[in-house]
Each structure stands twice: as C-alpha cells, then as structure tokens.
Scaffold this active site. Sequence first.
Site, PDB file in Angstrom:
ATOM      1  N   LYS A 228      -2.079   9.769  21.484  1.00  0.00           N
ATOM      2  CA  LYS A 228      -2.215   9.544  19.969  1.00  0.00           C
ATOM      3  C   LYS A 228      -1.389  10.702  19.054  1.00  0.00           C
ATOM      4  CE  LYS A 228      -4.342   6.980  16.954  1.00  0.00           C
ATOM      5  NZ  LYS A 228      -4.875   5.593  17.337  1.00  0.00           N
TER       6      LYS A 228
HETATM    7  P1  NAD Z   1      -4.926   1.676   6.619  1.00  0.00           P
HETATM    8  O1  NAD Z   1      -4.531   2.974   6.342  1.00  0.00           O
HETATM    9  O2  NAD Z   1      -3.783   0.428   6.697  1.00  0.00           O
HETATM   10  O3  NAD Z   1      -6.243   1.358   6.171  1.00  0.00           O
HETATM   11  C1  NAD Z   1      -7.337   2.263   6.026  1.00  0.00           C
HETATM   12  C2  NAD Z   1      -8.501   1.509   4.863  1.00  0.00           C
HETATM   13  O4  NAD Z   1      -9.668   2.579   4.906  1.00  0.00           O
HETATM   14  C3  NAD Z   1      -7.805   1.712   3.502  1.00  0.00           C
HETATM   15  O5  NAD Z   1      -8.074   0.455   2.834  1.00  0.00           O
HETATM   16  C4  NAD Z   1      -8.513   2.963   2.797  1.00  0.00           C
HETATM   17  O6  NAD Z   1      -8.592   2.822   1.607  1.00  0.00           O
HETATM   18  C5  NAD Z   1      -9.825   2.646   3.694  1.00  0.00           C
HETATM   19  N1  NAD Z   1     -10.582   3.855   3.831  1.00  0.00           N
HETATM   20  C6  NAD Z   1     -10.185   5.180   3.865  1.00  0.00           C
HETATM   21  N2  NAD Z   1     -11.303   6.093   3.820  1.00  0.00           N
HETATM   22  C7  NAD Z   1     -12.370   5.222   3.340  1.00  0.00           C
HETATM   23  C8  NAD Z   1     -13.688   5.581   3.187  1.00  0.00           C
HETATM   24  N3  NAD Z   1     -14.394   6.900   3.102  1.00  0.00           N
HETATM   25  N4  NAD Z   1     -14.457   4.672   2.752  1.00  0.00           N
HETATM   26  C9  NAD Z   1     -14.170   3.304   2.647  1.00  0.00           C
HETATM   27  N5  NAD Z   1     -13.023   3.027   3.047  1.00  0.00           N
HETATM   28  C10 NAD Z   1     -11.916   3.951   3.465  1.00  0.00           C
HETATM   29  O7  NAD Z   1      -5.615   1.984   8.268  1.00  0.00           O
HETATM   30  P2  NAD Z   1      -5.785   0.781   9.432  1.00  0.00           P
HETATM   31  O8  NAD Z   1      -4.404   0.539  10.180  1.00  0.00           O
HETATM   32  O9  NAD Z   1      -6.103  -0.532   8.723  1.00  0.00           O
HETATM   33  O10 NAD Z   1      -6.777   1.512  10.283  1.00  0.00           O
HETATM   34  C11 NAD Z   1      -8.132   1.554  10.170  1.00  0.00           C
HETATM   35  C12 NAD Z   1      -8.958   1.840  11.373  1.00  0.00           C
HETATM   36  O11 NAD Z   1      -8.533   0.962  12.277  1.00  0.00           O
HETATM   37  C13 NAD Z   1      -8.601   2.918  11.859  1.00  0.00           C
HETATM   38  O12 NAD Z   1     -10.000   3.687  12.555  1.00  0.00           O
HETATM   39  C14 NAD Z   1      -7.473   3.111  12.874  1.00  0.00           C
HETATM   40  O13 NAD Z   1      -7.664   4.046  13.932  1.00  0.00           O
HETATM   41  C15 NAD Z   1      -8.080   1.792  13.450  1.00  0.00           C
HETATM   42  N6  NAD Z   1      -7.263   0.920  14.195  1.00  0.00           N
HETATM   43  C16 NAD Z   1      -6.061   0.502  13.642  1.00  0.00           C
HETATM   44  C17 NAD Z   1      -5.234  -0.295  14.436  1.00  0.00           C
HETATM   45  C18 NAD Z   1      -4.065  -0.874  13.861  1.00  0.00           C
HETATM   46  O14 NAD Z   1      -3.149  -1.569  14.547  1.00  0.00           O
HETATM   47  N7  NAD Z   1      -3.668  -0.611  12.649  1.00  0.00           N
HETATM   48  C19 NAD Z   1      -5.319  -0.625  15.794  1.00  0.00           C
HETATM   49  C20 NAD Z   1      -6.726  -0.100  16.313  1.00  0.00           C
HETATM   50  C21 NAD Z   1      -7.654   0.634  15.668  1.00  0.00           C
END
Ligand code: NAD
Length: 416
Positions: A106
Amino acid sequence: MAEEKNVWEMTQNRLDKTMRILELKPGIIKYLREPRKVLEVAVTVKMDNKDIDIFKGCRVQHNTNRGPAKGGIRYHQDVNVDEVKALAMLMTWKCSLAGIPFGGAKGGIAVDPTKLSLRELENLTRRYTYEILTMIGPEKDIPAPDVGTNAQVMAWIMDTYSIAKGHMVPGVVTGKPIPLGGSQGREEATSRGAVYTILSALKVLDINASNLTCAVQGFGNVGGYAAKILFDLGFKIVALSDIGGAVYNKKGIDPYKVAEHLKEKGTVAGYSGAESLDPKEFFSVKCDIMVPAALENVITAKNAAGIKARILAEGANAPTTPEADEILNDNKIFVIPDILCNSGGVTVSYFEWVQGNDAYFWSKRKVNLQLREIMEKAFYETYDYSQKNKLDMRNAAMALAVLRVAEAMRLRGVYP
Ligand code: NAD
C-alpha cells in the site's frame, strides 16, 4: 470516523488472534507481523502560487511470498505510515484469500487532493512516483487506485515510470484508463465483487432477496457503484452518506439521481428525494444490508450495538474495530469481512495485469464472469471453513489467508 485505536495495532492484533487459532510457530508469527519494506518519502511539489510545498508519503510492502506486492495508493489528509502498514497487510490476506498470485502493499500521501489544482495533483503524483521508483515495477510491486486517487493518477504514475525506464511499462500500475491498457469493468469491480458476496451470503443464510433494504456509507468509487448495482438488482437503498452528510428515505433512494446531485453539489447531502440524516445515526438505520464503504474504524464499540442489519458487507478496508466485531457476533449479524468482501477490485486488477502481459484484452462480460467465479469460490471456501472450524467469517477468512501465505513461505524457505 475514527476510534481510539491505532489501525496498525488493531490489524496486528487481528493477526495475533488468527495465529492463536492456527497454532503457528513463533518465528512465522514474528515474520508475518511486520512489513517487508517501508519507504518514507518527502514529496516536494511546485505549487501554482510559485512556492513549493512538502507532503509526507510512503510505500509499504508487507509480503511477497505468493507473488509481486499489490496495493493501492491513497491521497487523504489523515494518511500516516501506521495506517499504510495496516492496509498493506490487509492486501496480503486479501490476495491470498482470493487465490490470486500477489502479495500485499500500500502507499499513500498525507494530502487533501480536493485542495489541489489538477496541475498540482499531477506534480505531486509524478514526484511521488519518482521517490518510490526503486520500489515499484510490474514484477515486484504494482500500485492501483484507492481513496482519493483514480485512473488519471494511475496514468501519470505509469507515464513517469515509463519515462524513467525509456519505454512504456503499462504493467507497473492497474486501474489505468482503458485506452492505456485498463481492464473493462475495473472501475466498478470492487462493488460488483462485494455484491456477489452479498448474494452468496443471502443464499447460505436462506434469505429471500426480494424487498431487501440497504444502507451504504460512502458514495465514492466503492459506495457509489455498490449502491447502483444493488439498486439495479432490485434492492431498496434507504440510506446513503458521504463526508458531507447523510440522507434517508424508507421508500427508497435512486442512487443515479443522487450521483447527479453529487456532481452539482459535491456531496450527497441535500439530495431532494430524501430527508437529511444525522451521520451519527447512520449505522442505526433499519435495513437488511449495511455496506460501510468509506474509511476504517467507523463501526466501533459506541455504535455497533445500534446496527440492525442482518448482513454487514465491508466494502471499506478495516471499517470495524475488534470490540465492535464482538458486539456484531453477539447480535448474530453476518459479517462479510473486508478481505473477502472488497477483493473484487484487486481481482480485476489481476485480470488487468494478466491482459497487459498477454497484450490481449477481454470483454466486460468475460471480466464479470471470471470475477463472479473468483468471488464465489472465495466466499464458499471461507464459509465452509467457518462452518467446519466453528469460526465466524472474519476469523475463517483470516485463517485461510494466513495459512496460504505461511505455506508459500515454508515452500520457498528462508534465504540464505
Ligand atoms: P473514494 O475516495 O472514491 O470514496 C470515499 C467515500 O467515502 C467518499 O464518498 C467520501 O465522501 C466518503 N467519506 C469519507 N469520509 C467519510 C466519513 N467520515 N463519513 C462518511 N463518508 C465518508 O474511495 P473508495 O475507492 O470508494 O474507497 C472506499 C473504501 O473502500 C476505502 O476503505 C478503500 O480502502 C476501500 N477499497 C477500495 C477499493 C477500490 O477499488 N477503490 C478496493 C478495495 C477497498
């Protein structure tokens, strides 16, 4: 977000618990508790105001016993080395559980990307890539998007790396734009994979999928697509939230309309087709399926008892603290743990890497079919292991994943 716990400590403690279940040797425990490599960097950026600014960044490889390290890059103001170490370790278990030939890594930079201009974001990304250049590469460590990064950021990383190597190296990152060798279906893969695990959970729990309600926290890549895919399958979305606030409508919310509202206003809050909801109340919303898809440590000892859902599908990484986990178990909530639920993203990243290596690209249909096969296999292997060994789904997922890494380590031996 956030509880009292350090997420790295929490992730190590979770591993310790698995080690106790598996009764592995102390040396292996020591080995798996620590990352293989940690590189901390100061990223110097030329800002639009002609001054320079410095941002702290890092890249962590947790384990490479089963293959090259794989893991996303996060741009968020709260990024720190401990968090990145935890997320790198989770990637090791995730790839192992999905049965794909990668280890875990990461990276991240402590920056609020929304405060940067496009040019500053590009400068930041290219300089960070330069700083971690010796660590990454298609055969050793392959970044991908995570919170705050996207396909464009991956294109800049690929371009910077390629310039340094003197030729185009598409395999250095996944999650690239399609014209640069990205895979069909990658953007929504994490969410689609999560939905496959939810459908499998409904089957083993013998719950009829009609008229079920869902709440999704986070409306970014994972949450946004999860809400849309669930909506398309006929589930009723009753609550949505993002960093700007939360909305609720027991009659159902159309996430496509929310996405239009978000485009205009920058948040789901204020969407006219639902009433506003206090974000603190989000996890106590009455629903059948709760999908945390924002950040870690959001389900804590303080709010876990309020969760009424039958299934908790962890779209986000490490959204649940160990204390909260116990409460969820006591309340018989079926948890689809992060390393199982959100492995669709890294699985299609693997497909992207395979397609790039073969220089032969698959249709979206093929990507989704193969994704479904891997997600269902991982789900049923975990479920069967949990039933056979009388473990909850999180401990079963961890045990299976750790066993496979320990076995790879045993077979490779220790050099010299
Ligand atoms: P992103 O940046 O696209 O979206 C994050 C979302 O969370 C946004 O809508 C943001 O406004 C919201 N957010 C942030 N802080 C918040 C809070 N305190 N309360 C409510 N909402 C809040 O990120 P993503 O890629 O969608 O990733 C989200 C999660 O999924 C993370 O934990 C990431 O590690 C995990 N993840 C992502 C992927 C991927 O392919 N993108 C894969 C596996 C895991």
